[in-house]
Scaffold this active site. Structure first.
Site, mmCIF file in Angstrom:
data_model
loop_
_atom_site.group_PDB
_atom_site.id
_atom_site.type_symbol
_atom_site.label_atom_id
_atom_site.label_comp_id
_atom_site.label_asym_id
_atom_site.label_seq_id
_atom_site.Cartn_x
_atom_site.Cartn_y
_atom_site.Cartn_z
ATOM 1 C CG ASN A 77 57.250 4.854 51.253
ATOM 2 O OD1 ASN A 77 57.625 5.144 52.400
ATOM 3 N ND2 ASN A 77 56.007 4.479 50.979
ATOM 4 C CE LYS A 120 55.918 0.912 51.275
ATOM 5 N NZ LYS A 120 55.077 -0.094 50.630
ATOM 6 C CG HIS A 132 51.917 4.923 50.660
ATOM 7 N ND1 HIS A 132 51.459 3.701 51.077
ATOM 8 C CD2 HIS A 132 52.889 4.678 49.745
ATOM 9 C CE1 HIS A 132 52.140 2.751 50.446
ATOM 10 N NE2 HIS A 132 53.018 3.322 49.634
ATOM 11 C CD GLU A 153 52.175 0.506 52.740
ATOM 12 O OE1 GLU A 153 52.986 1.198 53.373
ATOM 13 O OE2 GLU A 153 52.513 -0.266 51.811
ATOM 14 C CD GLU A 162 52.996 4.154 45.420
ATOM 15 O OE1 GLU A 162 54.153 3.776 45.244
ATOM 16 O OE2 GLU A 162 52.477 4.257 46.545
ATOM 17 N N GLY A 206 53.927 -3.972 47.039
ATOM 18 C CA GLY A 206 54.465 -5.008 47.925
ATOM 19 C C GLY A 206 54.032 -6.413 47.550
ATOM 20 C CB SER A 215 56.093 -4.789 42.463
ATOM 21 O OG SER A 215 55.346 -5.220 43.586
HETATM 22 P P1 PGA Z 1 56.763 -1.614 46.633
HETATM 23 O O1 PGA Z 1 56.096 -0.364 47.366
HETATM 24 O O2 PGA Z 1 57.809 -1.069 45.708
HETATM 25 O O3 PGA Z 1 57.355 -2.443 47.751
HETATM 26 O O4 PGA Z 1 55.665 -2.324 45.908
HETATM 27 C C1 PGA Z 1 55.784 0.795 46.663
HETATM 28 C C2 PGA Z 1 55.192 1.810 47.592
HETATM 29 O O5 PGA Z 1 54.482 1.430 48.539
HETATM 30 O O6 PGA Z 1 55.418 3.031 47.439
#
Ligand code: PGA
Length: 252
Positions: free
Chosen positions: A9, A11, A97, A99, A169, A175, A215
């Protein structure tokens, strides 16, 4: 047999040139790897989908969208519909997601509509869900995830699950550099599979891929992927470097 999947992803990262270069870089690194029963997916931003689709031709890399609007069309400035994605040749879209949930106020109800719109339009959906840190601390993570699944996903029919990929997730691991332990991931994935079995039966629960996200890095991917109910990963930060993302693909 359910598929193994490694999905990146991106983003709001990468312009057109960088998107093309990243796809080429990943392809170079995974050429010659046996990807039996494994899908490799990247999700660039809307504006780079066309160029990315072109760059992914003759590679094993699938290009998918990060989001879509639930309405068919209309006065929704800045939004993109399922039909527009299909028109480009996109077959899969990420929905829900964390976010999108937290920064863009996407509720379970809106996500239910998005899932329905995706499925009705013949798109495959990667549906994301997960608990926040407070919920984990209160030991409410299973309850919270159960409720997200019931509220958004359980309107679908068993047959729709041919076009559903799930991605657990935990919000506290996205993140942050903090990963769920392989045991925490396995506990949740087994729970989700069990909930699916109760609602839709064994065939759906056994054939639906459930990815872990939060992560995932080259140094922890193998251990997380070794868990029985973890069918791959949704990768954010580490999907932005061809070397890291390829190392994660090789760990599956
Ligand atoms: P990350 O993000 O691997 O940077 O933690 C995962 C995601 O948001 O799908």
């Amino acid at each position: 047999m359910r598929k193994k999947i490694v999905a990146g992803n991106w983003k709001m990262n990468n312009n057109e040139t960088e998107s093309i270069q990243l796809i080429q870089g990943i392809n170079e690194q995974i050429t010659g790897e046996s990807l039996d029963n494994t899908r490799v997916i990247v999700a660039p931003s809307f504006v780079n989908l066309s160029a990315s689709l072109k760059a992914s031709e003759n590679t094993p890399i699938e290009v998918v969208a990060q989001n879509m609007h639930e309405a068919k069309s209309g006065a929704y400035t800045g939004e993109v519909s399922a039909d527009m994605l299909k028109g480009l040749g996109i077959k899969t879209v990420i929905i829900g997601h964390s976010e999108r949930r937290s920064l863009f106020n996407e509720t379970d109800e809106i996500l239910a509509e998005k899932l329905k719109a995706a499925i009705d339009n013949g798109l495959e959906a990667i549906f994301c869900f997960g608990e926040k840190l407070e919920e984990r601390k209160l030991d409410n993570h299973l309850l919270e995830v159960g409720s997200q699944l019931r509220n958004s996903l359980f309107q679908l029919k068993a047959d729709d699950f041919k076009n559903i990929i799930l991605a657990y997730e935990p919000v506290w691991a996205i993140g942050t550099g903090e990963t769920a332990s392989p045991e925490q991931a396995q506990e949740m994935h087994a729970f989700v599979r069990n909930v699916l079995e109760k609602r839709y039966g064994k065939e759906v629960s056994e054939n639906t891929s459930i990815l872990y996200g939060g992560s995932v890095k080259p140094n922890n991917a193998e251990e997380i992927f070794s868990k029985k109910d973890v069918d791959g990963g949704l990768i954010g930060g580490a999907s932005l470097k061809a070397e890291d993302f390829s190392a994660i693909i090789k760990a599956i």
